[in-house]
Motif scaffolding. Structure first.
Motif, mmCIF file in Angstrom:
data_model
loop_
_atom_site.group_PDB
_atom_site.id
_atom_site.type_symbol
_atom_site.label_atom_id
_atom_site.label_comp_id
_atom_site.label_asym_id
_atom_site.label_seq_id
_atom_site.Cartn_x
_atom_site.Cartn_y
_atom_site.Cartn_z
ATOM 1 N N ALA A 63 -0.385 1.626 3.225
ATOM 2 C CA ALA A 63 -1.117 2.125 2.059
ATOM 3 C C ALA A 63 -0.354 1.786 0.777
ATOM 4 O O ALA A 63 -0.939 1.379 -0.228
ATOM 5 C CB ALA A 63 -1.319 3.633 2.181
ATOM 6 N N MET A 64 0.954 1.925 0.839
ATOM 7 C CA MET A 64 1.761 1.596 -0.343
ATOM 8 C C MET A 64 1.715 0.106 -0.656
ATOM 9 O O MET A 64 1.808 -0.294 -1.827
ATOM 10 C CB MET A 64 3.219 2.046 -0.143
ATOM 11 C CG MET A 64 3.407 3.559 -0.103
ATOM 12 S SD MET A 64 2.726 4.412 -1.541
ATOM 13 C CE MET A 64 3.816 3.823 -2.824
ATOM 14 N N TYR A 78 -1.133 -0.348 -2.807
ATOM 15 C CA TYR A 78 -0.828 0.186 -4.149
ATOM 16 C C TYR A 78 0.027 -0.794 -4.946
ATOM 17 O O TYR A 78 -0.242 -1.070 -6.114
ATOM 18 C CB TYR A 78 -0.106 1.530 -3.998
ATOM 19 C CG TYR A 78 0.393 2.100 -5.306
ATOM 20 C CD1 TYR A 78 1.745 2.039 -5.636
ATOM 21 C CD2 TYR A 78 -0.495 2.678 -6.213
ATOM 22 C CE1 TYR A 78 2.206 2.546 -6.844
ATOM 23 C CE2 TYR A 78 -0.038 3.188 -7.411
ATOM 24 C CZ TYR A 78 1.307 3.118 -7.724
ATOM 25 O OH TYR A 78 1.762 3.617 -8.923
ATOM 26 N N GLN A 99 -1.927 -3.744 -6.120
ATOM 27 C CA GLN A 99 -2.828 -3.385 -7.211
ATOM 28 C C GLN A 99 -2.070 -3.220 -8.523
ATOM 29 O O GLN A 99 -2.623 -3.398 -9.600
ATOM 30 C CB GLN A 99 -3.551 -2.063 -6.904
ATOM 31 C CG GLN A 99 -4.661 -2.187 -5.896
ATOM 32 C CD GLN A 99 -5.271 -0.834 -5.575
ATOM 33 O OE1 GLN A 99 -4.557 0.140 -5.332
ATOM 34 N NE2 GLN A 99 -6.582 -0.764 -5.564
ATOM 35 N N PRO A 135 -3.201 -7.849 -8.953
ATOM 36 C CA PRO A 135 -4.317 -6.922 -9.194
ATOM 37 C C PRO A 135 -5.700 -7.576 -9.087
ATOM 38 O O PRO A 135 -6.664 -6.904 -8.757
ATOM 39 C CB PRO A 135 -4.055 -6.421 -10.611
ATOM 40 C CG PRO A 135 -2.602 -6.619 -10.838
ATOM 41 C CD PRO A 135 -2.221 -7.825 -10.039
ATOM 42 N N TYR A 193 -6.228 -9.107 -4.029
ATOM 43 C CA TYR A 193 -5.414 -8.487 -2.988
ATOM 44 C C TYR A 193 -6.265 -8.134 -1.781
ATOM 45 O O TYR A 193 -5.837 -7.339 -0.940
ATOM 46 C CB TYR A 193 -4.700 -7.244 -3.527
ATOM 47 C CG TYR A 193 -5.634 -6.156 -3.985
ATOM 48 C CD1 TYR A 193 -6.159 -6.162 -5.277
ATOM 49 C CD2 TYR A 193 -6.001 -5.119 -3.129
ATOM 50 C CE1 TYR A 193 -7.040 -5.173 -5.683
ATOM 51 C CE2 TYR A 193 -6.870 -4.132 -3.535
ATOM 52 C CZ TYR A 193 -7.381 -4.162 -4.814
ATOM 53 O OH TYR A 193 -8.243 -3.186 -5.218
#
Lengths: 551, 226, 113
Positions: B91-92, B95, B98, B192, B195
């Motif tokens: 999940a990171m 992040y 992004q 960003p 991805y």
């Protein structure tokens, strides 16, 4: 005023199409153009159709006489097994989606290609691995378990190439899953501006419904076949009662896929019929929304009925009653479609070109197949005719009288678009009539045979059944001629057929707004859609100046 | 009819924009939907095994309890924790892509892979233990403590090896995917605006984690209070 | 038609904004902690004598964990309705497989008096 781009100069040469854009084997085998992939599929699928047909011929020749004089029962087991496997997994399931769907889906919604072009090519390669693998297995001696691979015969007793074949089916299943995935994402994300859901051709709705089934059902078959292969290879007992397993579990898991699979086979066919009937009645399909939602309804309801294949297998009678009731229910959306197509014809400007002849044949034959399906949904009757020729006749009316007829309707309707050539119309009509006559002669007697008690998957029978069997085999031979003719004249037309314009049928649909054959990017400019589906009423306003029907 | 507005000349956009898509947004949505549909097939794929498991647990409950007792809860529990950690790093990784934190992204991918390898290593240790204790179905199967349930307990182990084996196979594929993502991330291909492969790979990894979330109680924790 | 294209592009932009939702890491860490805690609960509950409730409780806990992963780690909480339909539909369909298959097995023992 439309902005659909018309090919205003169809006869002018040279013009770059998807066919002549690049030459060379590598440009075809490594293509990511959905149209070329469709052509790759049609070649392979045609070959497999005739392979499957060969097994049918051998069976019908054996069945000319009551005795088993052409082959042993073991060989006959292989015949019906391979006929089933090849026809179902290598022709009917991929058939219309992989050939007509691949070619037309992006064009009909105004897209440049499918969402995942490379995945599309992978689908074809997976299909080819499965197809070539099957041919190899046939040459190694085949499989004799029936296309249903019931346990424990397939896992513990059969001496044929069960593991290889189940793994082959596994691979083909993935081809099917990836095609369905590709189609679903394409329809959701790649429609041209203005192409709302309710402006799409019903062929696209049908393919969408098919994709739902491919995604939800095929994985269950995949895991079941893996379990079967593991059981056979490793001697572990998941489905083998001798070591604690349950053969009914196998059947539940198998039919959870295989019943929806028959809707994978018929839904795209229904989609073709919608488009063809609209074109050759020059009329919007009656009750468009009903037909669209029926496609979804069939896809979803088709998942709730699978154990009607297991009424005599040992399931509980209460469960059987539930499945029987649900099976009657699933006929409703199909019936709705039949009514809607019939009402489309009413007061339409009907013409009897070859595609329409196949479509009209479909209406009658699918209706018979569907109605006999209702008979089979009734528990009492099914127990009487299960595993007889009645079942064989029922599903051939749907699969052959339905799907194959629709496939031929579609191939003839869209042949000019795909190849830029017209097929010879009178030969087309002749072949369509031969197919219709041959089909009925081949399969109607089988209803009678089944009702009288002749079991299926037997190469011998009591002498009282011979007359009907001979009629059936005679019909099959006429049917064979009817199938061979298009192969010959389609090939002939590639070189000698009349050149086709953008819209030889005067039909409505984005595919008719681009050249025949289309350019690689489908449209020279992205179309912006402002008209409804099958807008035959607004035909000239829509700017379709092409298309006096070529007689 | 203005032809210029929407000709093929629009594709001057992002270098990663594929020829058949109009925009990166459309491409990203297609990628995401495509991966979710693939996960749907995986849910049904594993689902078939869960149906078989449910049936045989219902039929052979006592044998399943006896068999499950031989499962190593410590190793299974550690593996569960390992996978949950890896879902966090996955999940990171989304992040960080992004928010254009390239080095952090690379670290997350590396740690995810290491956790994945740890999972497979622990699984290998468990399989070895099962082999030593004669719990592999076949001629040498023995169920100490309840030999009368051995035949039915074998069904548990057939399902155990099949389900965890298929799960492990998916982990291996996941490692392959992450190796590929790692190479691309090192080359700074993600950011960003682009991805979707990181996101799609992440969805796949999380799914494999979810399968284990169900496998753990069903295979390791049957009837432990008895 | 220019306007149609503008509208279309605008739709793509809002789509883009929605799907590029950046989840704050704090949420991820919170979910992580919850998942670890629930794992511990699962093991603890397994050792407690809850009779026939053991299995349903274990499954409920597992489902909660799965839901957390799906909603937060897999972003479904902020995804389009289509994705919701796909996710929920998959589990519903798995449910169909279970329910109808077990409608057979569970009703075999029924006898009418």
């Amino acid at each position: 005023m439309t902005s659909a781009v018309l090919d205003t100069n169809p006869g002018a040469e040279p013009r770059t199409t998807y066919i002549n854009k690049e030459y060379g084997v590598a440009s075809w085998l490594l293509t990511i153009d959905h149209k070329r992939i469709a052509i790759l599929y049609v070649i392979a699928i045609t070959l497999m159709f005739f392979v499957g047909g060969l097994f049918a011929v051998l069976m019908r020749v054996e069945l000319l006489t009551p005795q088993g004089d052409l082959m042993t029962s073991d060989t006959y087991n292989k015949m019906f097994t391979l006929h089933g496997i090849v026809m179902i997994f290598l022709f009917l399931i991929p058939g219309i989606p992989a050939v007509l769907g691949n070619f037309l889906l992006p064009i009909q919604i105004g897209a440049k290609d499918l969402a995942f072009p490379k995945l599309n090519l992978l689908s074809w390669y997976l299909y080819m691995i499965g197809a070539i693998g099957t041919l190899v297995i046939i040459m190694l001696g085949g499989v004799d378990t029936g296309w249903t691979f019931y346990t424990p015969y397939s896992t513990a007793y059969s001496n044929s190439h069960v593991v290889l074949m189940t793994l082959g089916a596994f691979v083909i299943g993935f081809s099917s899953i990836l095609t369905g995935l590709n189609f679903m994402v394409t329809v959701h994300r790649m429609r041209a501006p203005g192409m709302t859901w309710f402006r799409m051709p019903l062929f696209v709705w049908a393919l969408y419904g098919t994709s739902i089934i491919q995604l939800l059902a095929t994985p269950v078959l995949a895991i079941t076949l893996l379990l079967l292969a593991a059981e056979r290879l490793l001697g572990v007992g998941i489905f083998d009662p001798a070591i604690g397993g349950d053969p009914i579990l196998y059947q539940h898991l198998f039919w959870f896929y295989s019943h929806p699979a028959v809707y994978i086979m018929i839904l795209p066919a229904m989609g073709v019929i919608s488009d063809v009937i609209a074109a050759f009645s020059r009329k919007r399909v009656f009750g468009y929304e009903f037909v669209a939602f029926s496609s979804l309804g069939i896809a979803l309801l088709g998942f709730l009925v699978w154990a009607h294949h297991m009424f005599v297998a040992g399931i509980s009678v209460y469960s059987a009653m539930i499945f029987s009731f649900l099976s009657m229910f699933v006929a409703v959306p199909s019936a709705i479609k039949i009514f809607n197509w019939t009402f489309t014809l009413y007061r339409g400007s009907v013409s009897y070109h070859t595609p329409m002849l196949y479509a009209l044949g479909f209406l009658g034959l699918f209706a018979v197949g569907g109605v006999t399906g209702l008979f089979l949904a009734a528990l009492g009757l099914d127990i009487h005719v299960h595993d007889t020729y009645f079942i064989v006749a029922h599903f051939h009316y749907i699969m052959v009288g339905g799907t194959v007829m629709a496939y031929f309707a579609g191939m003839h309707y869209w042949w000019p678009k795909m190849t830029g050539r017209m097929y010879p119309e009178w030969w087309g009509r002749l072949a369509a009539m031969l197919v219709f006559v041959g089909f009925n002669l081949a399969f109607f007697p089988q209803f009678l045979l089944g009702y009288l008690g002749m079991p299926r998957r037997y190469h011998v029978y009591v002498p009282e059944f011979q007359v009907l069997n001979v009629m059936s085999s005679a019909g099959a031979s006429i049917l064979g001629v009817g199938y061979a003719l298009p192969l010959l004249y389609f090939l002939w037309s590639l070189k000698y057929g009349k050149k086709a314009g953008a819209n030889p049928w005067g039909a409505v649909g984005l595919e008719w707004a681009t050249s025949s054959p289309p350019p690689t990017e489908n449209f020279h400019e992205t179309p912006v859609v402002t008209w409804e589906a099958y807008d035959y009423h607004g035909f000239t306003e829509a700017g379709y100046t092409e298309g006096s029907r070529e007689r | 009819m203005s032809a210029e507005a929407h000709t093929g000349k629009e594709h001057h956009g992002h270098p990663r924009l594929q020829h058949h898509f109009e925009s990166m947004a459309q491409q990203h949505e297609a990628s995401s939907l495509g991966m979710w549909l693939f996960l749907t097939t995986e849910i049904l794929f594993f689902g078939g095994l869960f149906v078989a498991y449910t049936l045989y647990r219902w039929l052979y409950y006592d044998a399943f309890i006896a068999a499950s007792e031989h499962q190593n809860i410590l190793l299974g529990g550690i593996n569960t924790a390992v996978l949950i950690c890896s879902s966090l790093t996955v999940a990171m990784s989304v992040y960080f892509s992004q928010t254009n934190r390239q080095r952090a992204l690379v670290w997350m991918l590396v740690i995810t892979m290491m956790l994945g390898l740890a999972f497979l290593g622990i699984k290998a240790v468990e399989y070895h233990e099962h082999f030593e204790h004669h719990l592999v179905p076949g001629d040498h199967f023995q169920l100490p403590g309840a030999p009368h349930l051995a035949a039915q307990a074998q069904m548990f182990y057939v399902l155990y090896f099949f389900m965890t084996g298929l799960h492990a196979f998916h982990m291996v594929i996941g490692l392959g995917i992450y190796a590929w993502l790692l190479i691309r991330a090192v080359k700074k291909e993600f950011g960003p605006e682009y991805y979707s492969p990181i996101e799609a790979g992440g969805l796949y990894w999380h799914f494999v984690d979810i399968v284990w979330i169900f496998l753990f109680p069903l295979l390791y924790l049957i009837g432990r209070h008895q | 038609m220019e306007r149609r294209h503008q509208k279309h592009n605008q739709e793509l932009e809002t789509e883009s904004a929605r799907m590029h939702h950046v989840t704050p890491p704090a949420i991820y860490f919170g979910v992580f902690a919850a998942l670890m805690a629930l794992t511990a609960v699962t093991v603890a509950v397994a050792y407690a004598d809850l009779g026939w409730l053991s299995t349903p409780i274990a499954l409920v806990i597992a489902s909660i964990k799965a839901a957390l992963v799906i909603l937060y780690f897999m972003h479904v909480r902020w995804s389009t309705h289509l994705i919701w339909v796909v996710v929920i539909g998959s589990f519903v369909w798995l449910g169909v497989l279970f329910v109808l298959t077990f409608s057979d097995y569970l009703s075999r023992g029924i006898t009418l008096a």
